[in-house]
Design a protein around this motif. Structure first.
Motif, short mmCIF file in Angstrom:
data_model
loop_
_atom_site.label_atom_id
_atom_site.label_comp_id
_atom_site.label_asym_id
_atom_site.label_seq_id
_atom_site.Cartn_x
_atom_site.Cartn_y
_atom_site.Cartn_z
N VAL A 14 0.85 -1.18 0.00
CA VAL A 14 0.00 0.00 0.00
C VAL A 14 0.89 1.24 0.00
CG1 VAL A 14 -1.82 1.25 1.21
CG2 VAL A 14 -1.79 -1.26 1.25
N LEU A 15 0.72 2.07 -1.02
CA LEU A 15 1.55 3.25 -1.18
C LEU A 15 0.81 4.50 -0.72
CD1 LEU A 15 2.79 2.47 -4.80
CD2 LEU A 15 3.98 2.00 -2.66
N SER A 16 1.52 5.38 -0.04
CA SER A 16 0.95 6.68 0.35
C SER A 16 0.87 7.56 -0.90
CB SER A 16 1.83 7.34 1.40
OG SER A 16 3.06 7.74 0.83
N ALA A 17 0.22 8.69 -0.78
CA ALA A 17 0.11 9.61 -1.91
C ALA A 17 1.49 10.08 -2.37
CB ALA A 17 -0.76 10.80 -1.52
N THR A 18 2.37 10.34 -1.43
CA THR A 18 3.73 10.76 -1.77
C THR A 18 4.48 9.66 -2.50
OG1 THR A 18 3.79 12.21 0.16
CG2 THR A 18 5.91 11.62 -0.82
N GLU A 19 4.36 8.42 -2.00
CA GLU A 19 5.04 7.29 -2.64
C GLU A 19 4.49 7.04 -4.04
OE1 GLU A 19 6.06 4.93 1.50
OE2 GLU A 19 4.14 4.60 0.51
N ARG A 20 3.19 7.22 -4.22
CA ARG A 20 2.60 7.08 -5.56
C ARG A 20 3.17 8.13 -6.51
NH1 ARG A 20 -2.98 4.39 -5.51
NH2 ARG A 20 -3.08 3.66 -3.36
N ALA A 21 3.27 9.36 -6.03
CA ALA A 21 3.80 10.44 -6.88
C ALA A 21 5.26 10.20 -7.24
CB ALA A 21 3.63 11.78 -6.17
N LEU A 22 6.08 9.83 -6.25
CA LEU A 22 7.50 9.59 -6.50
C LEU A 22 7.74 8.40 -7.42
CD1 LEU A 22 9.02 10.23 -2.96
CD2 LEU A 22 9.22 11.70 -4.97
#
Length: 129
Positions: A14-22
């Protein structure tokens, strides 16, 4: 750090919004349990990186995120600093050959994979608690 959810059939990263963006990803990563070949713990995930980010981001020793392409296949990477991490080797997964993830729940993941778990996804730290 990523959240790892495990049930009787799959592991979900499960990725956070920041991890998804990066990492340039729109969705979480789902891995069928039968695709997990080996799980290793490491204190320095940077030594496990192979290839180049495409798409992804690489700020050496600070942040590595995204799909890393190499002659050995595609790896998914979410690394922050030199923190404890887990390397998950996959066999027969449609998208990745390996996951390299910074997480404080690496030991919990190892233990949870050895247990029979419920059919509902649950955080690996909660499974072994």
């Amino acid at each position: 750090m990523v959240t790892l959810l495990l049930d009787s059939t799959q592991l979900e990263v499960v990725l956070s919004a920041t991890e998804r963006a990066l990492s340039f990803r729109k969705s979480n990563i789902v891995v069928p349990r039968e695709s997990i070949d080996r799980v290793q713990l490491t204190d320095d995930a940077w030594t496990w990186i192979r290839g180049v980010p495409n798409p992804g981001i690489n700020l050496p020793v600070a942040v590595g995120a995204g799909t890393w392409k190499s002659a050995g296949g595609n790896d998914f990477v979410i690394i922050r600093g030199r923190k404890p991490s887990v390397v998950v080797d996959l066999v027969g997964h449609e998208e990745f050959e390996r996951l390299v993830l910074t997480t404080k729940h690496g030991v919990a993941l190892l233990k949870a994979l050895r247990l029979d778990v419920a059919s509902e996804p649950e955080d690996v730290a909660d499974i072994v608690a």
